[in-house]
Design a protein around this motif. Structure first.
Motif, PDB file in Angstrom:
ATOM      1  N   ILE A  13     -57.818  29.698 -43.994  1.00 53.90           N
ATOM      2  CA  ILE A  13     -56.500  29.781 -43.352  1.00 53.90           C
ATOM      3  C   ILE A  13     -56.222  28.481 -42.591  1.00 53.90           C
ATOM      4  O   ILE A  13     -55.160  27.869 -42.759  1.00 53.90           O
ATOM      5  CB  ILE A  13     -56.419  30.984 -42.396  1.00 53.90           C
ATOM      6  N   GLY A  14     -57.159  28.076 -41.761  1.00 48.14           N
ATOM      7  CA  GLY A  14     -56.987  26.845 -40.990  1.00 48.14           C
ATOM      8  C   GLY A  14     -56.836  25.627 -41.881  1.00 48.14           C
ATOM      9  O   GLY A  14     -55.983  24.759 -41.637  1.00 48.14           O
ATOM     10  N   THR A 102     -43.501  27.150 -41.997  1.00 48.53           N
ATOM     11  CA  THR A 102     -44.415  27.128 -40.852  1.00 48.53           C
ATOM     12  C   THR A 102     -44.253  28.384 -40.003  1.00 48.53           C
ATOM     13  O   THR A 102     -45.246  28.980 -39.562  1.00 48.53           O
ATOM     14  CB  THR A 102     -44.193  25.854 -40.013  1.00 48.53           C
ATOM     15  N   ALA A 103     -43.010  28.808 -39.791  1.00 50.62           N
ATOM     16  CA  ALA A 103     -42.762  30.042 -39.032  1.00 50.62           C
ATOM     17  C   ALA A 103     -43.358  31.255 -39.748  1.00 50.62           C
ATOM     18  O   ALA A 103     -43.936  32.144 -39.111  1.00 50.62           O
ATOM     19  CB  ALA A 103     -41.268  30.230 -38.809  1.00 50.62           C
ATOM     20  N   LEU A 104     -43.249  31.286 -41.062  1.00 49.39           N
ATOM     21  CA  LEU A 104     -43.831  32.391 -41.831  1.00 49.39           C
ATOM     22  C   LEU A 104     -45.356  32.389 -41.716  1.00 49.39           C
ATOM     23  O   LEU A 104     -45.982  33.450 -41.609  1.00 49.39           O
ATOM     24  CB  LEU A 104     -43.408  32.308 -43.296  1.00 49.39           C
ATOM     25  N   PHE A 105     -45.951  31.219 -41.723  1.00 48.02           N
ATOM     26  CA  PHE A 105     -47.403  31.119 -41.572  1.00 48.02           C
ATOM     27  C   PHE A 105     -47.824  31.667 -40.213  1.00 48.02           C
ATOM     28  O   PHE A 105     -48.781  32.447 -40.108  1.00 48.02           O
ATOM     29  CB  PHE A 105     -47.850  29.658 -41.724  1.00 48.02           C
ATOM     30  N   ILE A 106     -47.103  31.286 -39.180  1.00 50.70           N
ATOM     31  CA  ILE A 106     -47.396  31.778 -37.826  1.00 50.70           C
ATOM     32  C   ILE A 106     -47.201  33.291 -37.761  1.00 50.70           C
ATOM     33  O   ILE A 106     -48.006  34.008 -37.168  1.00 50.70           O
ATOM     34  CB  ILE A 106     -46.527  31.043 -36.797  1.00 50.70           C
ATOM     35  N   PHE A 107     -46.136  33.785 -38.406  1.00 50.22           N
ATOM     36  CA  PHE A 107     -45.894  35.228 -38.472  1.00 50.22           C
ATOM     37  C   PHE A 107     -47.094  35.943 -39.111  1.00 50.22           C
ATOM     38  O   PHE A 107     -47.549  36.981 -38.615  1.00 50.22           O
ATOM     39  CB  PHE A 107     -44.617  35.519 -39.267  1.00 50.22           C
ATOM     40  N   MET A 108     -47.612  35.381 -40.203  1.00 47.99           N
ATOM     41  CA  MET A 108     -48.754  36.010 -40.881  1.00 47.99           C
ATOM     42  C   MET A 108     -49.982  36.044 -39.980  1.00 47.99           C
ATOM     43  O   MET A 108     -50.721  37.030 -39.954  1.00 47.99           O
ATOM     44  CB  MET A 108     -49.065  35.287 -42.190  1.00 47.99           C
ATOM     45  N   ILE A 109     -50.199  34.966 -39.228  1.00 52.23           N
ATOM     46  CA  ILE A 109     -51.346  34.923 -38.320  1.00 52.23           C
ATOM     47  C   ILE A 109     -51.214  35.994 -37.239  1.00 52.23           C
ATOM     48  O   ILE A 109     -52.145  36.765 -36.995  1.00 52.23           O
ATOM     49  CB  ILE A 109     -51.497  33.521 -37.692  1.00 52.23           C
ATOM     50  N   PHE A 110     -50.057  36.059 -36.580  1.00 53.86           N
ATOM     51  CA  PHE A 110     -49.857  37.055 -35.529  1.00 53.86           C
ATOM     52  C   PHE A 110     -49.910  38.479 -36.077  1.00 53.86           C
ATOM     53  O   PHE A 110     -50.454  39.377 -35.426  1.00 53.86           O
ATOM     54  CB  PHE A 110     -48.533  36.823 -34.790  1.00 53.86           C
ATOM     55  N   THR A 111     -49.374  38.671 -37.269  1.00 57.45           N
ATOM     56  CA  THR A 111     -49.411  40.002 -37.881  1.00 57.45           C
ATOM     57  C   THR A 111     -50.852  40.421 -38.156  1.00 57.45           C
ATOM     58  O   THR A 111     -51.232  41.562 -37.901  1.00 57.45           O
ATOM     59  CB  THR A 111     -48.582  40.023 -39.171  1.00 57.45           C
ATOM     60  N   LEU A 113     -53.588  39.290 -36.625  1.00 53.23           N
ATOM     61  CA  LEU A 113     -54.314  39.462 -35.364  1.00 53.23           C
ATOM     62  C   LEU A 113     -53.966  40.774 -34.666  1.00 53.23           C
ATOM     63  O   LEU A 113     -54.837  41.435 -34.107  1.00 53.23           O
ATOM     64  CB  LEU A 113     -54.020  38.292 -34.421  1.00 53.23           C
ATOM     65  N   ASN A 114     -52.686  41.134 -34.694  1.00 50.68           N
ATOM     66  CA  ASN A 114     -52.221  42.313 -33.963  1.00 50.68           C
ATOM     67  C   ASN A 114     -52.158  43.576 -34.809  1.00 50.68           C
ATOM     68  O   ASN A 114     -51.912  44.656 -34.280  1.00 50.68           O
ATOM     69  CB  ASN A 114     -50.841  42.038 -33.354  1.00 50.68           C
ATOM     70  N   LYS A 115     -52.345  43.421 -36.113  1.00 50.88           N
ATOM     71  CA  LYS A 115     -52.274  44.551 -37.054  1.00 50.88           C
ATOM     72  C   LYS A 115     -50.931  45.285 -36.963  1.00 50.88           C
ATOM     73  O   LYS A 115     -50.847  46.481 -37.196  1.00 50.88           O
ATOM     74  CB  LYS A 115     -53.425  45.544 -36.846  1.00 50.88           C
ATOM     75  N   THR A 116     -49.921  44.540 -36.600  1.00 53.01           N
ATOM     76  CA  THR A 116     -48.572  45.083 -36.571  1.00 53.01           C
ATOM     77  C   THR A 116     -47.580  43.919 -36.686  1.00 53.01           C
ATOM     78  O   THR A 116     -47.790  42.887 -36.063  1.00 53.01           O
ATOM     79  CB  THR A 116     -48.297  45.897 -35.296  1.00 53.01           C
ATOM     80  N   PRO A 117     -46.549  44.083 -37.495  1.00 48.87           N
ATOM     81  CA  PRO A 117     -45.570  42.992 -37.622  1.00 48.87           C
ATOM     82  C   PRO A 117     -44.566  43.011 -36.477  1.00 48.87           C
ATOM     83  O   PRO A 117     -44.330  44.049 -35.857  1.00 48.87           O
ATOM     84  CB  PRO A 117     -44.885  43.305 -38.967  1.00 48.87           C
ATOM     85  N   PHE A 118     -44.011  41.889 -36.199  1.00 48.59           N
ATOM     86  CA  PHE A 118     -42.865  41.718 -35.296  1.00 48.59           C
ATOM     87  C   PHE A 118     -43.145  41.894 -33.814  1.00 48.59           C
ATOM     88  O   PHE A 118     -42.225  41.847 -33.026  1.00 48.59           O
ATOM     89  CB  PHE A 118     -41.690  42.619 -35.709  1.00 48.59           C
ATOM     90  N   THR A 119     -44.379  42.115 -33.389  1.00 51.45           N
ATOM     91  CA  THR A 119     -44.612  42.279 -31.954  1.00 51.45           C
ATOM     92  C   THR A 119     -45.150  41.010 -31.313  1.00 51.45           C
ATOM     93  O   THR A 119     -44.970  40.804 -30.129  1.00 51.45           O
ATOM     94  CB  THR A 119     -45.604  43.415 -31.667  1.00 51.45           C
ATOM     95  N   PHE A 120     -45.849  40.175 -32.083  1.00 48.27           N
ATOM     96  CA  PHE A 120     -46.411  38.922 -31.589  1.00 48.27           C
ATOM     97  C   PHE A 120     -47.264  39.133 -30.354  1.00 48.27           C
ATOM     98  O   PHE A 120     -47.283  38.327 -29.443  1.00 48.27           O
ATOM     99  CB  PHE A 120     -45.313  37.880 -31.339  1.00 48.27           C
ATOM    100  N   GLY A 121     -47.931  40.296 -30.284  1.00 47.67           N
ATOM    101  CA  GLY A 121     -48.861  40.567 -29.199  1.00 47.67           C
ATOM    102  C   GLY A 121     -48.198  41.027 -27.904  1.00 47.67           C
ATOM    103  O   GLY A 121     -48.844  41.124 -26.883  1.00 47.67           O
ATOM    104  N   ILE A 122     -46.910  41.298 -27.961  1.00 49.18           N
ATOM    105  CA  ILE A 122     -46.194  41.719 -26.755  1.00 49.18           C
ATOM    106  C   ILE A 122     -46.320  43.225 -26.575  1.00 49.18           C
ATOM    107  O   ILE A 122     -46.244  43.992 -27.446  1.00 49.18           O
ATOM    108  CB  ILE A 122     -44.708  41.309 -26.839  1.00 49.18           C
TER     109      ILE A 122
END
Length: 122
Positions: A13-14, A102-111, A113-122
């Protein structure tokens, strides 16, 4: 086995993100891209997909049962498309597709990590 797969996947990934950013930077700087830099990303991305698939099978996480993985896979398809356009086109189209990829890549990483889309850890 799981730990080796997971860390291999994280390494790919990196590397994938680094290679995409590097290739776009070289494109912007109008620097020729060597043959190796045209081949290595494809090898890395193949290994990335392979380790992801093996991890999915190993952990028995099924995309249609875990919507976060489904979202991640859909984002991956769009990332590939926007990334290709970013690297092959010129001007505003290239730059805007680069930002979206790039935004999609970041979205995939956060998704992931958090096992949920669209929350970004919030």
């Amino acid at each position: 086995m799981y730990t080796a797969l997971k860390y291999s996947h994280l390494l790919f990934i990196g590397t994938s993100l680094f290679l995409f950013q590097l290739r776009f930077l070289l494109k912007v700087l109008k620097t020729p891209v060597g043959k190796a830099l045209k081949i290595v990303p494809h090898i890395n991305d193949t290994l990335l997909l392979a380790t992801g698939l093996v991890l999915t099978i190993y952990t028995e996480v099924i995309p249609w049962e875990h919507n976060w993985l489904g979202y991640k896979l859909v984002a991956l398809v769009f990332y590939i498309g926007f990334g290709m356009v970013a690297l092959k086109s010129k001007g505003f189209k290239s730059f805007s597709c680069y930002l979206v990829a790039t935004a999609l890549f970041i979205f995939m990483i956060f998704t992931a990590l958090n096992k949920t889309p669209f929350t970004f850890g919030i």
